[in-house]
Write an enzyme that holds these catalytic residues in place. Structure first.
Site: not given
Length: 678
Positions: A103, A114, A116, A169, A230, A239
């Protein structure tokens, strides 16, 4: 250097030219009317008021965290290079680069989301020891790093942590270079030379995000629509890739395909078209943004004609970067059913919005999961301390979808599961604890034998044995599975601390209409659907076991509820017998009385997992809104498709049926062996 967004991606909407996006022509090149523009302004205002956009201060903080993380991994690689005896020049040139994906790279992240991230390092730095041990220990010693967790055995190995309260992450990919250039082009296929499968999966997060942004007509409209959908998916409980629904990349690909089909539509139109298209999509026909690319590197790509395993995928959504994969392989027959129900809900609401009978807020009403079913599985997870619970919970959550698959397998698809992606916790209890829930119901439209009973004790015991294979298991990590009826759900699952929140009149009326539409698909189940609508809390009567037929895997030993309750730090458990089985008659789900639950007996070897593939196709449904589109400019494509005329949509063409094996081939692959008796 931190790469966050793709370069050279235009965010301006296209003009009304016959530009081709995707592998078919658009359904319509029609642009927005004045009404559409006004409705779009209302939607964007709703998204802002809902707090879906982060502040400038938070955006700046994220950039600072990413820069700090980039410096940490650079120092880590230099340290490893020096320790392994390389020359001073090699130590000086040693480098690692942080890329973002998901995202954040797509530009659709919200407050508190978060990030990524992917660390790309040289070939001599490995994942197993250097990343998951040495870098892990470096991060563990930093005060600004909290909730550090490694998931080394995941499909895509990852480290999770919070850096200055921002969730990260972090993946690692070691490419076949001794020195990683700062300006590495990660979209180039050359980064895939001489790397293993986990590395390919790690690299493809960034590569897929870049391709998506290149394949949509308007990045700005794509982003707004994706933010909207989303949020809708989270509110409606669909989701979560890990529990068998769709994650961020899946929703991005679905939205991108609709953007290709309606290249001049604005977000308010795209949201409506999204539900209109996917309520009629005939799964398992795949959603693809571009043709599947072949390459001499030899990595397997999604192709059910050649790969037998691909034939069992229920909802293929194919990634656009080589090697093209099915990003939604976690979806099961049960979770697909849930998502199709929610697509129908969204379509109904959008039709009412376009008829000025509803506001955008109605689309985002939260799904009342704990009022939707009469029977649930409750999975309680405990650990000795909060850190152990974090690791233990992550492992159990990543395997919950296997329980859904096993139940489908061992009941021949007759018992369907609806996993709730949101965890619950009883904060009044002293021990670290959380719980997951699954709704249970008989497969709709199929009548069972009178008194038929599903005994899933063996299924749950097999699941627990696999759970207890956790590599980092510690004493105190336990899992308990119990069967509860709706009226016996614990109070902590309700956000306001009490049960029975009534649905709004609008949603109640809408649910009635959706239920009526569903009964048209199964005429022999109409009476059952009506009875379920009127039945709010059906009392369960004792069952005489000698009169029951059962579907039962092998039975294993279990713990008593007294033992479980004492081990759960005083957590109150309903005395329902999972082992006694779930009885389902022709109209109402019933639970056999009893007083047993299952617990984790210790560490055992896991069993093997079979799978059941059930491919259901939906017919094309006429849209009531087609008559309203006559004033909009329309164009007819090669399939004879007019603007908004989804009833004319040649889904076999758009859905790439040539990738599906023949019906006879699919049926041959449905032969499987399971240990249950009817």
């Amino acid at each position: 250097m931190v790469s966050s967004h793709s370069p050279n991606v235009s965010s301006t909407p296209p003009t009304q030219k016959a530009n081709k996006y995707g592998i078919t022509k658009p359904i319509s090149l029609a642009g927005p009317t004045e009404v559409d523009i006004h409705r779009n302004m209302q939607l964007e205002k709703f998204l802002v008021d809902a707090g879906l956009y982060e502040s400038k201060e938070e955006a700046a903080k994220r950039e600072e965290v990413l820069c700090s993380l980039d410096q940490i991994v650079k120092n880590w690689v230099k340290q490893l290079t020096r320790q392994r005896g390389y020359t001073d020049q090699m130590v000086k040139d040693a480098n690692a680069v942080i890329f973002t994906f998901g995202s954040y790279r797509l530009g659709v992240h919200g407050p508190g989301a978060d990030i990524d991230t992917l660390c790309v390092g040289p070939s001599y730095v490995n994942r197993e020891e250097d990343f998951f041990i040495i870098l892990h220990d470096i991060l563990a010693d930093m005060e600004e790093i909290t909730e550090l967790q490694r998931v080394a055995d995941a499909h895509v190995p990852v480290m999770k942590f919070k850096f200055h309260s921002i969730s990260i992450d972090l993946l690692y990919a070691g490419i076949s270079l001794l020195v990683v250039p700062e300006d590495l082009d990660i979209s180039s296929v050359s980064v895939l030379y001489d790397v293993d499968e986990p590395t390919v999966r790690s690299l493809n997060g960034c590569r897929v995000a870049d391709q998506i942004l290149k394949l949509v007509p308007s990045v700005e409209n794509f982003r707004t629509t994706l933010i909207c959908l989303k949020y809708w998916a989270k509110r409606r409980g669909v989701y979560s890739n890990v529990t068998g629904f769709l994650g961020g990349v899946n929703w991005a690909l679905l939205v991108a395909r609709v953007c290709q089909l309606y290249p001049n539509a604005i977000p308010s139109m795209l949201v409506s078209r999204f539900f209109r298209v996917y309520t009629q999509w005939r799964w398992p026909n795949p959603v693809m943004l571009c043709s599947i690319e072949e390459n001499d590197l030899g990595f397997a790509v999604w192709d059910p004609r050649r790969n037998p395993r691909d034939r069992f995928h229920h909802m293929p959504i194919i990634t656009p970067a080589y090697p093209c994969m099915n990003s939604s392989y976690n979806v099961s027959a049960s979770t697909l059913r849930v998502m199709m129900d929610q697509f129908q809900f969204g379509n109904k609401i959008c039709e009412e919005i376009e008829l000025n009978k509803a506001q955008w807020s109605a689309l985002f009403e939260p799904y009342s999961f704990f009022e939707a079913y009469k029977n649930y599985l409750q999975v309680d997870i405990i650990a000795a301390d909060a850190d152990d619970l974090l690791a233990w919970k992550g492992w159990v959550e990543s395997r919950l979808r296997l329980l859904t698959l096993k139940i489908e397998r061992d009941t021949n698809g007759m018992l369907q599961c609806h996993p709730n992606p949101h965890e619950c916790a009883d904060t009044t209890k002293p021990c670290p604890h959380c719980a997951f829930f699954m709704g249970l119901q008989r497969k709709e439209g199929i009548r069972g034998q009178e008194g038929q009973q599903f005994d899933i004790r063996g299924t749950v015991d097999e699941f627990r044995r696999e759970i207890n294979m956790f590599m980092y298991w510690k004493p105190g990590m336990e899992i308990y599975v119990s069967h509860v009826r709706r009226k016996q759900l614990p109070v902590f699952v309700f956000p306001d601390g009490y049960k029975r929140t009534r649905m709004s009149r609008h949603l109640s009326h809408l649910a009635e209409k959706v239920g009526e539409d569903a009964t048209k698909c199964y005429s022999d189940a109409a009476e059952k659907c009506i009875k379920r609508k009127n039945d709010t809390e059906t009392d369960v009567k004792p069952i005489k076991r000698e009169k029951q037929s059962s579907i039962s895997p092998q039975r294993l030993e279990s713990a008593s509820p007294e033992t479980i309750n004492s081990r759960l730090c005083g957590i109150s458990q309903p005395s329902i017998d999972l082992m006694e089985g779930l009885e389902v008659d022709g109209s109402i789900n019933k639970v056999a009385d009893g007083n047993l639950e299952t617990k984790s007996p210790g560490r055992h070897l896991g069993g093997t997992l079979g799978s059941v593939a059930q491919k259901n196709e939906t017919g094309v449904v006429d849209s009531k809104l087609d008559k309203m589109q006559s004033e909009s400019p329309e164009v007819q494509n090669e399939n004879g498709i007019n603007d908004g005329k989804v009833r004319d949509l040649d889904l076999d063409c758009l859905e790439h049926a040539d990738y599906l094996p023949s019906a006879s081939t699919r049926s041959q692959n449905l032969n499987y062996e399971v240990s249950f008796f009817i």
